[in-house]
Structure formats: C-alpha cells, structure tokens
Design an enzyme around this catalytic site. Structure first.
Site, PDB file in Angstrom:
ATOM      1  N   CYS A 383      48.266  40.724  31.931  1.00  0.00           N
ATOM      2  CA  CYS A 383      47.258  39.910  31.256  1.00  0.00           C
ATOM      3  C   CYS A 383      47.856  38.594  30.750  1.00  0.00           C
ATOM      4  CB  CYS A 383      46.566  40.718  30.162  1.00  0.00           C
ATOM      5  SG  CYS A 383      44.961  40.026  29.732  1.00  0.00           S
ATOM      6  N   HIS A 512      44.811  45.152  32.721  1.00  0.00           N
ATOM      7  CA  HIS A 512      45.854  45.955  32.070  1.00  0.00           C
ATOM      8  C   HIS A 512      46.076  47.255  32.833  1.00  0.00           C
ATOM      9  CE1 HIS A 512      46.230  43.643  28.294  1.00  0.00           C
ATOM     10  NE2 HIS A 512      44.970  43.333  28.509  1.00  0.00           N
ATOM     11  N   GLU A 514      48.334  49.240  32.553  1.00  0.00           N
ATOM     12  CA  GLU A 514      48.940  50.269  31.698  1.00  0.00           C
ATOM     13  C   GLU A 514      47.919  51.268  31.160  1.00  0.00           C
ATOM     14  OE1 GLU A 514      48.769  47.014  30.968  1.00  0.00           O
ATOM     15  OE2 GLU A 514      48.472  46.648  28.827  1.00  0.00           O
TER      16      GLU A 514
HETATM   17  N1  GLN Z   1      44.898  35.966  25.264  1.00  0.00           N
HETATM   18  C1  GLN Z   1      44.597  36.097  26.650  1.00  0.00           C
HETATM   19  C2  GLN Z   1      43.108  36.073  26.929  1.00  0.00           C
HETATM   20  O1  GLN Z   1      42.316  36.324  26.040  1.00  0.00           O
HETATM   21  C3  GLN Z   1      45.211  37.360  27.221  1.00  0.00           C
HETATM   22  C4  GLN Z   1      44.628  38.602  26.646  1.00  0.00           C
HETATM   23  C5  GLN Z   1      45.482  39.818  26.851  1.00  0.00           C
HETATM   24  O2  GLN Z   1      46.669  39.737  27.136  1.00  0.00           O
HETATM   25  N2  GLN Z   1      44.892  40.979  26.682  1.00  0.00           N
HETATM   26  O3  GLN Z   1      42.705  35.799  28.028  1.00  0.00           O
END
Ligand code: GLN
Length: 537
Positions: A383, A512, A514
């Site tokens: 992400c 994600h 994970e």
């Molecule tokens: N801050 C980034 C976004 O909102 C990544 C979010 C995250 O890593 N979950 O796109």
C-alpha cells in the site's frame, strides 16, 4: 446455536485473542462450524478512526469493515473470511438503539440500558452466529472485567445465560504473575478477577491461566477452590515460542472435549494434524532470513508498538516457514534512516515497507526503497510501500525532482500519487469514517509478469484501505522507463500492483496482501518475495 464467551482479567494484552482463535480452531477441528466475534468497548463505530498507538493494526475484512486485529488472528487460525457481523463495538450498539428510538420503534417505552441495550447486544451476537451458519459462536470481550464501560456487555452475557443455561458458557482468561522478588507464581490476581465476575452474577465455567510457565497442581487447586471451578477446568496457557503452538497446548489438556461436554455436544472426527506439522516445521527451520520492516514507528512511553504491523509480521513468518526459513525481523524506524543513513540495511536479505499514512518518515522509506532497487535486494511494498516505490522511481529514474504523493506535499510539481476523485469530496465534507476504498476488489494481472507467476492466474481479489492512487498521467512515462504495472482494477484504471524488470524481486501492491495470508496457506506475494530472497542467499 451454542455460545462461548471469553473474558479477560488482571491485565489487558493477555493473548485473549489467541486463546479465542485457538479455541475456534480446536472446535473446528472437532467438526463444528465456528463464528468468532470480537466485541470492543469503545464508542467508535469501527477501528478505522483510531490512531495506531491506541489500537494497533486495523484489520480489514472482505466486506470492508475496519476492525480490531483480533479478527486477523481469528481468520488466520480458523481460515474463514469474516464479515462486519463478527465485529461489535459499543458505538454500533448505541447508534442502533438511538436510531430505533428516533424511528419510534420502541413504541413509546422509555429506552433503558437493560433490556434495550442488552437486547441489541444479544441480537448482534446471534446474528454473527447466523451469518456464518455456525454451530458455536465464540464471543471475545475486549478489555478486562470490572471496567466501567463494558458492564452492559457482561449484563448481556448474564441475561443470555439465564435464558439458555445449557447453551452458553463462560471462559475467563486471567494472568498469573511471577514477581521477580518472590520467584513464585501467584494466583491471587486471577481469584480477584473471578470475584469481580461473580459480583456481576457470572460464574465462569473455565479459568484459563496465562503465565510464563504452566500452572502447577498446587495453584490449580487454589484457583479451583476459590473460583468455584473444577480443578480440571483450570487450563494452563503458558508462554510458547510461537502463537501457532497455543492450540496444541490447549488441545493437549482436552480443552476442546471439556468445552463440548459442557455444551452437551459430541466431538466429531477430525484432528489437528495439519497444525501439528506446521508447528514442527516452525521448530525445524534453522536457516535465518533477515528481513527489514522499514516503517513509521509508534511508541507508547518508552516502548515501541509492534502490533501495528501484526498481519505483516505473521505473513512474513508464514512465507518463511513454507520455505523452511526462520524469520528474523528487523524493525527499522524510517526516521532513523533519515538521520543515520541506510547503513543499517547492509546484510539484510529483504526489505518491506508496510502501509502507512501521513508524512512522518516517508523520506526514510524512499531511501530504503532506493537502496533495495539499486542494490537488487528483494523488496515488497504494501500500500503506502507501493506508493513510496513509485515516488522513488519517479524521482531517481525518471528524474522528476520533488515527485511525491499529495498526501505529503499538496503542491508537489509531480503528484505521482494523488487522491482518488471521490475521496477528495469525502475529505472536504469531513466524512472520515469508513469512507476509504475498503475491502475486497477484483484485480486483473498482466500475463508474463512476476505477479502473474506468483498467483498463477489472471483474476484475483484483494483487500484495500487507501484514499490515494497512482496518477495515470504518469503511467506512459513510468512504463517507458521499465516500470511495470502488473495488476490493475478490471476497468484498467487503477494501478494495483507494480514491479520492476531486471531485479530479483521488486514489487508493490496497492492492496494489503497481509490480510489474506494464512499459516497453512501463505500469501502468493509474500511467498514469491521470500522465495526470491532465499534464492539469493
Ligand atoms: N496513505 C495511503 C493512502 O491512503 C496508503 C494507505 C495505506 O498504506 N493503507 O492511499
């Protein structure tokens, strides 16, 4: 439907979530369908708006609810996707009751904590069981017994038990300290917390004793005598090297059989053999994989909180074990890289930049990613880690000075990562709760890429939690320079996976992964990352 409630006493952070997950796995292994439920006592509707220092990781389900990290443990142990029905907060309960009151659904009655709030709690617990078509619903109460704010949930338990005595049981997890000055395990704190339960009209059926060591017979006898339980129903839950060993420790004390017998259920055939072989693999792995997790670190007083990245840690472990490697995870504060340079990354086998928000530490993450790209060290970005990798490439390969995400620099001359248009509107209206791009979304993979090879198929579905995206204005420029967009949303619009050619493994995902790794089924991307790293050793 049968119900098992799990409460905690003495201290929080006891491993109640692992105990609940283990219990779920044990009962599932005896042929029953399980629905685990986490109840959090705060007034927040979900965990999405709580800062990591307060709450640890925010775990996201397929249906896009931002939950407590315990749901992650449940999913990893019982390997079933859970939904919003499996997560209850005081906020949700009050909101539902107040909405009903405004809609005149209480027919002019005065709305009271008991029975209206307790009925709403019971209704939600029952719905969670039904949603999974479960034989047994296991409800874990957050916090510890005796806290002012969880009283109504204990009342809900008492009422449900009163009405269905044969179908409802209570497991109390308490802590037995061994003070250094005494060198002796003390059972009094557990006795006290059971007293608190008793004062609420609740008698636990089992007492699970968390401690550094197994509980000896003498202490079991005392707990039995003072807590009004049978000695055989005092279950030891000592520290073990891996959380995945806990189900075996509990099962070896016949915890599953004892629970089923109290609920009037017969064990059906099945066993924990898969799990036993997992634990022997964990114990057998001797070659070490050194992996750096470069992230923004969260402290509480003098302590660092690692559980902010718990699913990442577990996923790395799953993938290492499946490669017969012993994970050695190195916590690297990206702000430290900003101050002290990347020397700390020498001798590391692989680098992960996990998810994150805000500007703190991002330059350090970008430094670490540059190191991984140039030195050909396997890299996995999750992400924010994917967004940072794109920024690094834009700055250092495309030469776009000051390229950034508009989350960090609203005036960046090269907003290579920018806010998704619908998200911008939500933020302007201050609609922060549950409004990110959340939950499972389909993704199409490009044949011939490493991502495609890792999954072995074209269509995948992964869980998201973000507001920003790769800016399509730069796609052509990026791709021309060898940056591969190996996964996109089905309409091709959103970049979901990026990777680099001529690198042993350099990949980032907007989602994600994970959240979907399981100990017996490591996630394909984590697996491919660890495989690449293993080959280079
Ligand atoms: N801050 C980034 C976004 O909102 C990544 C979010 C995250 O890593 N979950 O796109």
């Amino acid at each position: 439907m049968k119900y098992i409630f799990v409460s905690g006493g003495v201290i929080s952070g006891l491993g109640k979530g692992i105990t609940t997950s283990s219990l779920g796995l044990i009962l599932q292994s005896k042929g029953y369908k399980i629905s685990p439920v986490k109840v959090d006592m705060y007034l927040n509707i979900d965990a999405g708006t709580i800062r990591p220092q307060e709450h640890g990781e925010v775990f996201v389900t397929d249906d896009g609810i931002e939950t407590d990290q315990d749901l992650g443990h449940y999913e990893r142990f019982i390997d079933t996707p859970l939904t919003r029905a499996n997560y209850i907060t005081t906020g949700q309960v009050y909101q539902a009751v107040l909405n009903k009151e405004r809609a005149f659904e209480y027919d002019g009655e005065d709305v009271e904590a008991i029975p209206h709030v307790t009925d709403e709690i019971i209704k939600r617990i029952k719905e969670a069981g039904k949603a999974k078509n479960a034989d047994i619903t296991i409800i874990e109460y957050g916090g510890t017994v005796g806290e002012y704010q969880n009283g109504l949930f204990f009342e809900a338990y008492r009422i449900l038990k009163l009405k269905n005595p044969a179908d409802v049981i209570h497991v109390h997890v308490g802590y037995l300290p061994i003070p250094n000055s005494l060198g002796e395990m003390k059972s009094k704190p557990v006795q006290q917390s059971v007293r608190v339960l008793n004062s609420m009209g609740i008698q636990p059926d089992f007492v699970v004793g968390r401690a550094s060591y197994p509980i000896d017979k003498k202490r079991k006898e005392r707990i039995a005598l003072f807590c009004n339980v049978l000695e055989e129903d005092v279950i030891s839950n000592p520290d073990v090297p891996s959380i995945y060993e806990v189900p075996l420790v509990l099962s070896d004390q016949d915890f599953g059989e004892k629970i089923l017998s109290k609920l009037g259920l017969e064990p059906k055939s099945k066993d924990l053999s898969d799990w036993r072989s997992l634990v022997s693999t964990i114990k057998g792995a001797s070659e070490v994989a050194k992996i750096a997790i470069v992230g923004k670190y969260f402290g509480t007083g003098d302590y660092q909180l690692e559980d902010v990245y718990v699913s990442v840690i577990e996923s790395l472990k799953h993938a290492c074990w499946s490669n017969n490697l012993k994970p050695s995870l190195h916590w690297i504060d990206s702000e430290k890289i900003e101050k002290e340079g990347i020397g700390i990354l020498e001798k590391i086998d692989g680098i992960v930049v996990p998810g994150g928000f805000g500007s703190r530490g991002t330059e350090g993450m970008i430094e670490a990613i540059k190191f991984a790209r140039e030195r050909k060290v396997p890299y996995l970005g999750l992400c924010y880690g994917m967004q940072m990798a794109t920024i690094e490439f834009a700055r250092n390969v495309l030469g776009l000075k000051d390229a950034n995400t508009t989350e960090v620099d609203t005036d960046s001359p090269h907003p290579i990562i920018h806010i998704m248009p619908d998200q911008e509107k939500k933020l302007l209206l201050r609609e922060y709760g549950a409004t990110m791009r959340l939950g499972a979304w389909d993704c199409l993979l490009k044949p011939g890429t490493k991502a495609y090879a890792a999954y072995g198929k074209k269509e995948i579905s992964e869980r998201h939690r973000h507001r920003y995206e790769l800016n399509n204005k730069y796609r052509g420029q990026l791709e021309k320079a060898g940056f591969i967009i190996s996964g996109t949303s089905p309409d091709g619009h959103l970049a979901e996976i990026i990777e680099l050619k001529d690198h042993p493994f350099f990949m980032g995902s907007q989602f994600h992964p994970e959240f979907k790794s399981r100990p017996l089924r490591p996630h394909p991307l984590f697996k491919a990352f660890i495989e690449a790293l293993a080959q280079l050793r």
